[in-house]
Write a protein that holds these residues in place. Structure first.
Motif, short mmCIF file in Angstrom:
data_model
loop_
_atom_site.label_atom_id
_atom_site.label_comp_id
_atom_site.label_asym_id
_atom_site.label_seq_id
_atom_site.Cartn_x
_atom_site.Cartn_y
_atom_site.Cartn_z
N ARG A 10 49.98 34.81 47.12
CA ARG A 10 48.75 34.39 46.44
C ARG A 10 47.73 35.52 46.44
O ARG A 10 47.83 36.48 47.23
CB ARG A 10 48.16 33.17 47.14
CG ARG A 10 47.50 33.56 48.46
CD ARG A 10 46.94 32.39 49.22
NE ARG A 10 46.27 32.86 50.43
CZ ARG A 10 46.07 32.15 51.51
NH1 ARG A 10 46.51 30.89 51.55
NH2 ARG A 10 45.45 32.65 52.56
N THR A 11 46.72 35.39 45.60
CA THR A 11 45.56 36.28 45.65
C THR A 11 44.55 35.74 46.65
O THR A 11 43.99 36.49 47.45
CB THR A 11 44.90 36.40 44.27
OG1 THR A 11 45.84 36.93 43.34
CG2 THR A 11 43.67 37.29 44.32
N GLN A 12 44.34 34.43 46.62
CA GLN A 12 43.40 33.79 47.53
C GLN A 12 43.67 32.29 47.57
O GLN A 12 44.28 31.74 46.66
CB GLN A 12 41.95 34.03 47.09
CG GLN A 12 41.64 33.52 45.68
CD GLN A 12 40.26 33.91 45.23
OE1 GLN A 12 39.28 33.76 45.97
NE2 GLN A 12 40.16 34.43 44.02
N ALA A 30 47.68 30.87 37.59
CA ALA A 30 47.39 32.30 37.70
C ALA A 30 45.89 32.59 37.62
O ALA A 30 45.35 33.37 38.40
CB ALA A 30 48.15 33.07 36.62
N GLU A 31 45.20 31.96 36.66
CA GLU A 31 43.77 32.21 36.50
C GLU A 31 42.98 31.62 37.66
O GLU A 31 42.02 32.22 38.14
CB GLU A 31 43.29 31.62 35.17
CG GLU A 31 41.84 31.94 34.82
CD GLU A 31 41.61 33.42 34.55
OE1 GLU A 31 40.44 33.83 34.49
OE2 GLU A 31 42.60 34.17 34.40
N GLU A 32 43.40 30.45 38.12
CA GLU A 32 42.74 29.83 39.27
C GLU A 32 42.92 30.68 40.52
O GLU A 32 41.99 30.83 41.33
CB GLU A 32 43.31 28.43 39.51
CG GLU A 32 42.90 27.39 38.48
CD GLU A 32 43.70 27.46 37.20
OE1 GLU A 32 43.36 26.77 36.24
OE2 GLU A 32 44.68 28.24 37.13
N ASP A 33 44.11 31.23 40.68
CA ASP A 33 44.39 32.11 41.82
C ASP A 33 43.51 33.36 41.77
O ASP A 33 43.04 33.85 42.80
CB ASP A 33 45.87 32.49 41.80
CG ASP A 33 46.25 33.43 42.93
OD1 ASP A 33 46.10 33.03 44.10
OD2 ASP A 33 46.70 34.56 42.65
N ARG A 34 43.27 33.86 40.58
CA ARG A 34 42.45 35.08 40.43
C ARG A 34 40.98 34.80 40.67
O ARG A 34 40.28 35.56 41.34
CB ARG A 34 42.65 35.66 39.03
CG ARG A 34 41.93 36.99 38.81
CD ARG A 34 42.14 37.51 37.40
NE ARG A 34 41.44 36.70 36.42
CZ ARG A 34 40.15 36.87 36.11
NH1 ARG A 34 39.42 37.80 36.73
NH2 ARG A 34 39.57 36.11 35.21
N ARG A 35 40.48 33.65 40.16
CA ARG A 35 39.06 33.35 40.22
C ARG A 35 38.65 32.51 41.42
O ARG A 35 37.46 32.40 41.74
CB ARG A 35 38.62 32.68 38.92
CG ARG A 35 38.70 33.59 37.72
CD ARG A 35 38.39 32.89 36.41
NE ARG A 35 37.12 32.17 36.43
CZ ARG A 35 36.64 31.51 35.38
NH1 ARG A 35 37.32 31.48 34.25
NH2 ARG A 35 35.49 30.88 35.47
N GLY A 36 39.62 31.87 42.05
CA GLY A 36 39.30 31.07 43.23
C GLY A 36 38.68 29.72 42.93
O GLY A 36 37.99 29.15 43.78
N GLU A 37 38.94 29.19 41.73
CA GLU A 37 38.40 27.89 41.35
C GLU A 37 39.47 27.13 40.58
O GLU A 37 40.15 27.71 39.73
CB GLU A 37 37.15 28.07 40.47
CG GLU A 37 36.49 26.77 40.05
CD GLU A 37 35.21 26.99 39.28
OE1 GLU A 37 34.90 26.19 38.39
OE2 GLU A 37 34.49 27.97 39.58
N PRO A 38 39.63 25.82 40.84
CA PRO A 38 40.66 25.06 40.13
C PRO A 38 40.29 24.74 38.69
O PRO A 38 39.11 24.60 38.36
CB PRO A 38 40.78 23.78 40.97
CG PRO A 38 39.43 23.61 41.58
CD PRO A 38 38.93 25.01 41.84
N SER A 70 47.26 27.14 47.51
CA SER A 70 47.80 28.45 47.15
C SER A 70 48.72 28.30 45.95
O SER A 70 49.44 27.29 45.83
CB SER A 70 48.57 29.07 48.32
OG SER A 70 47.73 29.27 49.44
N ARG A 71 48.74 29.31 45.10
CA ARG A 71 49.55 29.26 43.89
C ARG A 71 51.03 29.48 44.21
O ARG A 71 51.40 30.48 44.82
CB ARG A 71 49.09 30.32 42.90
CG ARG A 71 49.91 30.33 41.61
CD ARG A 71 49.72 31.61 40.84
NE ARG A 71 50.55 31.61 39.63
CZ ARG A 71 50.90 32.70 38.98
NH1 ARG A 71 50.51 33.89 39.42
NH2 ARG A 71 51.65 32.62 37.90
#
Length: 263
Positions: free
Chosen positions: A89-91, A112-120, A152-153
């Motif tokens: 994961r990224t975060q 993927a976008e949620e993992d990058r930005r940290g928001e669902p 986590s993604r």
């Protein structure tokens, strides 16, 4: 909500509004204005009575202790290594919304976008979810909290594995304890099956009030926005689910108010 604004939200979801004949005026008003449909008999049969008594009101500003508990939980999620997903994961993605909320929306896992930005739910599916929530008077920044079963993604957005769900579920339980939601809305088959510990198909889970956890939090199931983007013909069914969830919530609110008057 103003009828014109609601009409715009329903159009954003993809719901075509129909004008009924005079004999169906009551149903037409509900469809056009998005008003609450009469409570389904299924609610009276299945709604958990333990959730009707009064709950602490959502605070405008979170108490210091509540804030500290949320920050501790967020820190744990960001540094979590309970399952192998932390390596890819990224975060960790805890959730978004007020720290006390009557509504809790639960999805499957970060993309993927949620993992990058940290928001669902921040991609195209998230935009549709926001429109769905606005159609029943909700907003992720003010009166609804949005989270996922997994924090986590999973690689390639695959389905969560049982051990991953088992590792993450305690975080969700703690979120519920902090949020004290009156109702949960599970979006998608994967989220619903994992929350309810069942392999029943989505069609059998929709249209009923389930109970989650030790607090027997009422839980309603509907389609995942990503599925609705692929299968727009089911958007009307999702709208019925949303109206049903709102009717459940409003009955819970009325029950709370009635209990308060009797005390």
């Amino acid at each position: 909500m103003h009828s014109e604004r609601r009409r715009q939200y329903l159009q954003a979801i993809g719901i075509e509004l129909w004008t009924a004949r005079r004999g169906h005026a009551g149903r037409a008003a509900d469809a056009a204005a998005g008003g609450m449909a009469p409570a389904d008999s299924r609610l009276a049969a299945t709604a958990p009575e333990a959730r009707a008594p009064g709950r602490p009101a959502c605070a405008a500003g979170a108490p210091a202790d509540l804030t500290a508990q949320w920050e501790a939980l967020r820190a744990e999620v960001l540094t979590c290594k309970r399952c192998p997903l932390h390596a890819t994961r990224t975060q960790g993605v805890l959730g978004v919304g007020p720290r006390r909320a009557d509504w809790l929306v639960i999805g499957e896992a970060p993309g993927a976008e949620e993992d990058r930005r940290g928001e669902p739910f921040v991609g195209v599916a998230g935009q549709l979810l926001d429109a769905m929530l606005r159609a029943i008077g909700l907003d992720r920044r003010s009166n609804v909290y949005i989270a996922n079963v997994l924090k986590s993604r999973p690689p390639g957005n695959r389905d969560p594995k049982p051990d991953e769900v088992a590792a993450c579920l305690p975080y969700l339980v703690r979120q519920i304890a902090l949020l004290q939601p009156k109702i949960m809305l599970a979006v998608g088959r994967i989220a619903a099956q994992n929350l309810l510990d069942t392999d029943a198909p989505l069609a059998r889970l929709r249209g009923r009030v389930h109970a989650f956890g030790e607090m027997n939090t009422p839980l309603v199931v509907t389609y995942h926005p990503a599925y609705l983007l692929r299968t727009p013909a089911d958007k009307r069914k999702a709208w019925e689910d949303l109206k049903f969830a709102r009717s459940v919530y409003q009955q819970l609110i009325q029950g709370t108010a009635n209990d308060g008057h009797r005390s």
